[in-house]
Design a protein around this motif. Sequence first.
Motif, PDB file in Angstrom:
ATOM      1  N   HIS A  40       0.791  -1.141  -0.021  1.00 36.65           N
ATOM      2  CA  HIS A  40      -0.077   0.164  -0.103  1.00 36.65           C
ATOM      3  C   HIS A  40       0.981   1.246   0.074  1.00 36.65           C
ATOM      4  CE1 HIS A  40      -3.884  -2.127   0.566  1.00 36.65           C
ATOM      5  NE2 HIS A  40      -3.177  -2.789   1.742  1.00 36.65           N
ATOM      6  N   PHE A  41       0.560   2.161  -0.793  1.00 33.06           N
ATOM      7  CA  PHE A  41       1.051   3.528  -0.643  1.00 33.06           C
ATOM      8  C   PHE A  41       0.319   4.406   0.084  1.00 33.06           C
ATOM      9  CE2 PHE A  41       2.435   1.682  -4.648  1.00 33.06           C
ATOM     10  CZ  PHE A  41       3.845   1.794  -4.760  1.00 33.06           C
ATOM     11  N   TRP A  42       0.965   5.199   1.178  1.00 32.12           N
ATOM     12  CA  TRP A  42       0.582   6.037   2.182  1.00 32.12           C
ATOM     13  C   TRP A  42       0.758   7.390   1.930  1.00 32.12           C
ATOM     14  CZ3 TRP A  42      -3.041   4.215   5.788  1.00 32.12           C
ATOM     15  CH2 TRP A  42      -3.147   2.990   5.961  1.00 32.12           C
ATOM     16  N   SER A  43      -0.255   8.144   1.779  1.00 33.83           N
ATOM     17  CA  SER A  43      -0.416   9.774   1.804  1.00 33.83           C
ATOM     18  C   SER A  43      -1.305  10.077   2.662  1.00 33.83           C
ATOM     19  CB  SER A  43      -0.283  10.346   0.416  1.00 33.83           C
ATOM     20  OG  SER A  43      -0.194  11.750   0.379  1.00 33.83           O
ATOM     21  N   ASN A  44      -1.821  11.385   2.559  1.00 37.93           N
ATOM     22  CA  ASN A  44      -2.935  12.056   3.129  1.00 37.93           C
ATOM     23  C   ASN A  44      -3.825  12.712   2.513  1.00 37.93           C
ATOM     24  OD1 ASN A  44      -2.242  14.982   4.003  1.00 37.93           O
ATOM     25  ND2 ASN A  44      -0.561  13.914   4.637  1.00 37.93           N
ATOM     26  N   LYS A  45      -4.958  12.994   2.557  1.00 34.79           N
ATOM     27  CA  LYS A  45      -6.004  13.656   1.681  1.00 34.79           C
ATOM     28  C   LYS A  45      -5.681  15.118   1.370  1.00 34.79           C
ATOM     29  CE  LYS A  45     -10.087  10.570   2.601  1.00 34.79           C
ATOM     30  NZ  LYS A  45     -11.369  10.768   3.014  1.00 34.79           N
ATOM     31  N   ASN A  46      -5.056  15.797   2.318  1.00 33.39           N
ATOM     32  CA  ASN A  46      -4.574  17.276   2.068  1.00 33.39           C
ATOM     33  C   ASN A  46      -3.451  17.159   1.110  1.00 33.39           C
ATOM     34  OD1 ASN A  46      -6.755  17.193   4.647  1.00 33.39           O
ATOM     35  ND2 ASN A  46      -5.854  19.256   4.844  1.00 33.39           N
ATOM     36  N   HIS A  47      -2.566  16.490   1.773  1.00 32.75           N
ATOM     37  CA  HIS A  47      -1.113  16.509   0.714  1.00 32.75           C
ATOM     38  C   HIS A  47      -1.574  16.060  -1.039  1.00 32.75           C
ATOM     39  CE1 HIS A  47       2.940  16.999  -0.386  1.00 32.75           C
ATOM     40  NE2 HIS A  47       2.947  15.727  -0.727  1.00 32.75           N
ATOM     41  N   TRP A  48      -2.238  14.801  -0.953  1.00 40.32           N
ATOM     42  CA  TRP A  48      -2.711  14.430  -2.132  1.00 40.32           C
ATOM     43  C   TRP A  48      -3.182  15.438  -2.950  1.00 40.32           C
ATOM     44  CZ3 TRP A  48      -1.162   9.966  -4.657  1.00 40.32           C
ATOM     45  CH2 TRP A  48      -1.920   9.725  -5.655  1.00 40.32           C
ATOM     46  N   LYS A  49      -4.311  16.067  -2.570  1.00 35.53           N
ATOM     47  CA  LYS A  49      -4.940  17.295  -3.285  1.00 35.53           C
ATOM     48  C   LYS A  49      -3.904  18.258  -3.663  1.00 35.53           C
ATOM     49  CE  LYS A  49      -8.801  20.672  -3.028  1.00 35.53           C
ATOM     50  NZ  LYS A  49      -9.448  20.374  -4.377  1.00 35.53           N
ATOM     51  N   TRP A  50      -2.990  18.671  -2.906  1.00 38.30           N
ATOM     52  CA  TRP A  50      -2.113  19.659  -2.871  1.00 38.30           C
ATOM     53  C   TRP A  50      -1.160  19.364  -4.196  1.00 38.30           C
ATOM     54  CZ3 TRP A  50      -1.447  24.259  -0.516  1.00 38.30           C
ATOM     55  CH2 TRP A  50      -0.266  25.133  -0.482  1.00 38.30           C
ATOM     56  N   ALA A  51      -0.853  17.980  -4.273  1.00 35.17           N
ATOM     57  CA  ALA A  51       0.042  17.525  -5.230  1.00 35.17           C
ATOM     58  C   ALA A  51      -0.213  17.280  -6.521  1.00 35.17           C
ATOM     59  CB  ALA A  51       0.808  16.119  -4.465  1.00 35.17           C
ATOM     60  N   THR A  52      -1.546  16.839  -6.472  1.00 33.85           N
ATOM     61  CA  THR A  52      -2.290  16.536  -7.644  1.00 33.85           C
ATOM     62  C   THR A  52      -2.956  17.901  -8.606  1.00 33.85           C
ATOM     63  OG1 THR A  52      -4.307  15.687  -6.558  1.00 33.85           O
ATOM     64  CG2 THR A  52      -2.811  13.931  -7.274  1.00 33.85           C
ATOM     65  N   GLU A  53      -3.023  18.758  -7.589  1.00 37.41           N
ATOM     66  CA  GLU A  53      -3.497  20.060  -8.187  1.00 37.41           C
ATOM     67  C   GLU A  53      -2.347  21.273  -7.623  1.00 37.41           C
ATOM     68  OE1 GLU A  53      -7.428  20.802  -6.898  1.00 37.41           O
ATOM     69  OE2 GLU A  53      -8.110  18.990  -7.192  1.00 37.41           O
ATOM     70  N   PRO A  54      -1.093  21.052  -8.240  1.00 39.13           N
ATOM     71  CA  PRO A  54       0.004  21.569  -8.105  1.00 39.13           C
ATOM     72  C   PRO A  54      -0.070  23.335  -8.196  1.00 39.13           C
ATOM     73  CG  PRO A  54       0.655  20.448  -9.727  1.00 39.13           C
ATOM     74  CD  PRO A  54      -0.566  20.150  -9.361  1.00 39.13           C
ATOM     75  N   ASN A  55       0.678  24.020  -7.254  1.00 42.26           N
ATOM     76  CA  ASN A  55       0.787  25.310  -7.339  1.00 42.26           C
ATOM     77  C   ASN A  55       2.005  25.725  -8.339  1.00 42.26           C
ATOM     78  OD1 ASN A  55       3.381  25.896  -5.557  1.00 42.26           O
ATOM     79  ND2 ASN A  55       1.773  24.733  -4.313  1.00 42.26           N
ATOM     80  N   ARG A  56       1.997  26.802  -8.719  1.00 44.21           N
ATOM     81  CA  ARG A  56       3.057  27.216  -9.758  1.00 44.21           C
ATOM     82  C   ARG A  56       4.648  26.951  -9.366  1.00 44.21           C
ATOM     83  NH1 ARG A  56       0.805  32.233 -12.920  1.00 44.21           N
ATOM     84  NH2 ARG A  56      -0.179  32.688 -10.788  1.00 44.21           N
TER      85      ARG A  56
END
Length: 285
Positions: A128-144
């Motif tokens: 299993h690959f573990w992240s967290n929902k907040n960071h996943w959203k941050w990483a998959t919708e990245p800022n510039r």
Amino acid sequence: MKLYPIQSGHFKLDGGAMFGVVPKSLWTRTNPADSNNMIDIAARCLLIEDGNKLTLIDTGMGNKQSEKFYGHYHLYGDDSMDKSLKAAGFHRDDITDVFMTHLHFDHCGGSIEYDKNRNLQPAFKNAHFWSNKNHWKWATEPNRREVASFLKENILPMEECGQLKFTDIPETDILKNSALGFDIFFANGHTEKQMIPMIHYKGKTICFMADLLPTVGHLPLPFVMGYDTRPLLTLDEKERFLNMAADNELYLFMEHDAHNEIITVQHTEKGVRLKDTFTCNDIFN
């Protein structure tokens, strides 16, 4: 429980970027630079054997990017994930869980690989690959600012293969007794919801420092990376964590420090500073 350091490689980064506004005359005292202003960086991962769980914390850059990409980071040495796992007596197929402190390419790139047909697939097929929902959203919708660090080929296949899991988000800084068997300190200065594992081991607490404390040279509070998205928040988080580390004699496992594997810290007139340095063999054996 047993712990094993897993060295996935070495590379170099620009010293100015690693120390932000700190003058070179100060940071070179602890992190000497080469003629191109580059300093040595490790990609030191950690393997936790605990009952029937075999958890790998971070996976380094991996090997699927282009020669041009790796040319920016001046990879050196002959360490690798597979070589280091083999030396510890394991194979990547033995790994049950991969815990990613955050999804910047130098921390999670080794989680995904190409198969012989150049299709992306998990490098740890039984994990299993573990992240967290907040960071996943941050990483998959990245800022510039971070878009070049969040590479979709490193991240999206974890979800597409059905092996992605999320930790809970704590109401305070620390998530106690997570599903993986260790506490997690959450930090937001470097990137949203970076996770710092705190492993209770033989009467000690081993803290995997990731990018909250990249090297021993970053112990002074103003020594903050230029990569951090919220440097003032990093100052606060570092201060709280380092005070906790000094008060409780925590052992800090240094993921990126090429020359110091594990350290302890102490209170001084100048703030929290280095106390002792250890090899992993000193602490784990």
